[in-house]
Design a protein around this motif. Structure first.
Motif, short mmCIF file in Angstrom:
data_model
loop_
_atom_site.label_atom_id
_atom_site.label_comp_id
_atom_site.label_asym_id
_atom_site.label_seq_id
_atom_site.Cartn_x
_atom_site.Cartn_y
_atom_site.Cartn_z
N THR A 28 0.83 -1.21 0.00
CA THR A 28 0.00 0.00 0.00
C THR A 28 0.87 1.27 0.00
O THR A 28 0.41 2.33 0.41
CB THR A 28 -0.95 -0.01 1.21
N SER A 31 -0.67 3.97 -2.12
CA SER A 31 -1.84 4.50 -1.43
C SER A 31 -1.44 5.42 -0.29
O SER A 31 -2.07 6.44 -0.03
CB SER A 31 -2.70 3.35 -0.88
N LYS A 32 -0.34 5.08 0.39
CA LYS A 32 0.15 5.93 1.47
C LYS A 32 0.63 7.28 0.93
O LYS A 32 0.30 8.33 1.48
CB LYS A 32 1.28 5.24 2.24
N ARG A 33 1.37 7.25 -0.18
CA ARG A 33 1.83 8.51 -0.78
C ARG A 33 0.67 9.40 -1.22
O ARG A 33 0.75 10.62 -1.17
CB ARG A 33 2.74 8.22 -1.99
N ALA A 37 -3.73 5.58 2.71
CA ALA A 37 -3.30 4.55 3.65
C ALA A 37 -2.29 5.18 4.61
O ALA A 37 -1.61 6.14 4.26
CB ALA A 37 -2.66 3.36 2.92
N SER A 38 -2.21 4.64 5.80
CA SER A 38 -1.24 5.17 6.77
C SER A 38 -0.03 4.25 6.89
O SER A 38 0.95 4.62 7.52
CB SER A 38 -1.90 5.37 8.13
N GLU A 39 -0.09 3.06 6.31
CA GLU A 39 1.02 2.09 6.35
C GLU A 39 1.46 1.76 4.93
O GLU A 39 0.67 1.82 3.99
CB GLU A 39 0.58 0.81 7.05
N LYS A 40 2.74 1.38 4.77
CA LYS A 40 3.26 0.99 3.45
C LYS A 40 2.86 -0.43 3.07
O LYS A 40 2.82 -0.77 1.90
CB LYS A 40 4.78 1.10 3.43
N ASP A 73 -5.16 -0.28 9.70
CA ASP A 73 -4.90 0.89 8.87
C ASP A 73 -6.24 1.57 8.61
O ASP A 73 -6.97 1.20 7.69
CB ASP A 73 -4.22 0.50 7.56
N TYR A 76 -6.81 3.04 4.99
CA TYR A 76 -6.94 2.06 3.91
C TYR A 76 -8.23 1.25 4.03
O TYR A 76 -8.94 1.06 3.05
CB TYR A 76 -5.73 1.13 3.89
#
Length: 151
Positions: A28, A31-33, A37-40, A73, A76
């Protein structure tokens, strides 16, 4: 993923047992960038199991259990506590009216009609107040009638 299935046909009795385990690793980072999402990385694990009994290939009952668990997350998964964790129990009773020798001229010869009840024990990470608005997992319970046609 792992799957297992067992089937027994003895006289008028049929028994089906199944189980499955699925693990997903989610990348993810994009999505984080983008702020979704808050996690990779995230993961999901789904476990399912079911049992079914059929008498004379006509009447049957079944039960099943499903459990979904994952890393937290909130962005996400879009849940109040960040977890996608959900678990259900499913029960059904069904009837296959013309299951042994369907008539060729009857287009609905291979049908299954039944009643199904799905009970949520946990939804989006919680059993109680899963969305912060006092909505409980059990509020998602469903009772339905189904009619399946196999062509």
């Amino acid at each position: 993923a792992l799957d297992a299935f067992y089937q027994s046909n003895k006289g008028p009795h049929d028994v089906n047992l199944s189980a499955g385990l699925l693990y997903e690793s989610l990348d993810t980072a994009t999505s984080k960038r983008l702020g979704f999402a808050s996690e990779k990385n995230s993961s999901l694990t789904r476990f399912t199991t079911s049992a079914q009994y059929l008498y004379q290939k006509t009447w049957g009952i079944g039960a099943g259990f499903t459990r979904l668990a994952g890393t937290a997350d909130a962005l996400y998964f879009g849940t109040a506590n960040g977890k996608p964790d959900t678990s259900t129990l499913r029960f059904d009773a069904f009837w296959n009216p013309i299951s042994k020798k369907p008539f060729k001229f009857y287009p609905l010869g291979r049908t299954r009609r039944g009643l199904e009840y799905v009970m949520y024990r946990k939804f989006n990470g919680r059993a109680k107040n899963f969305n912060g608005l006092r909505r409980d997992a059990g509020d998602n319970n469903t009772f339905s009638f189904y009619w399946v046609v196999v062509l």
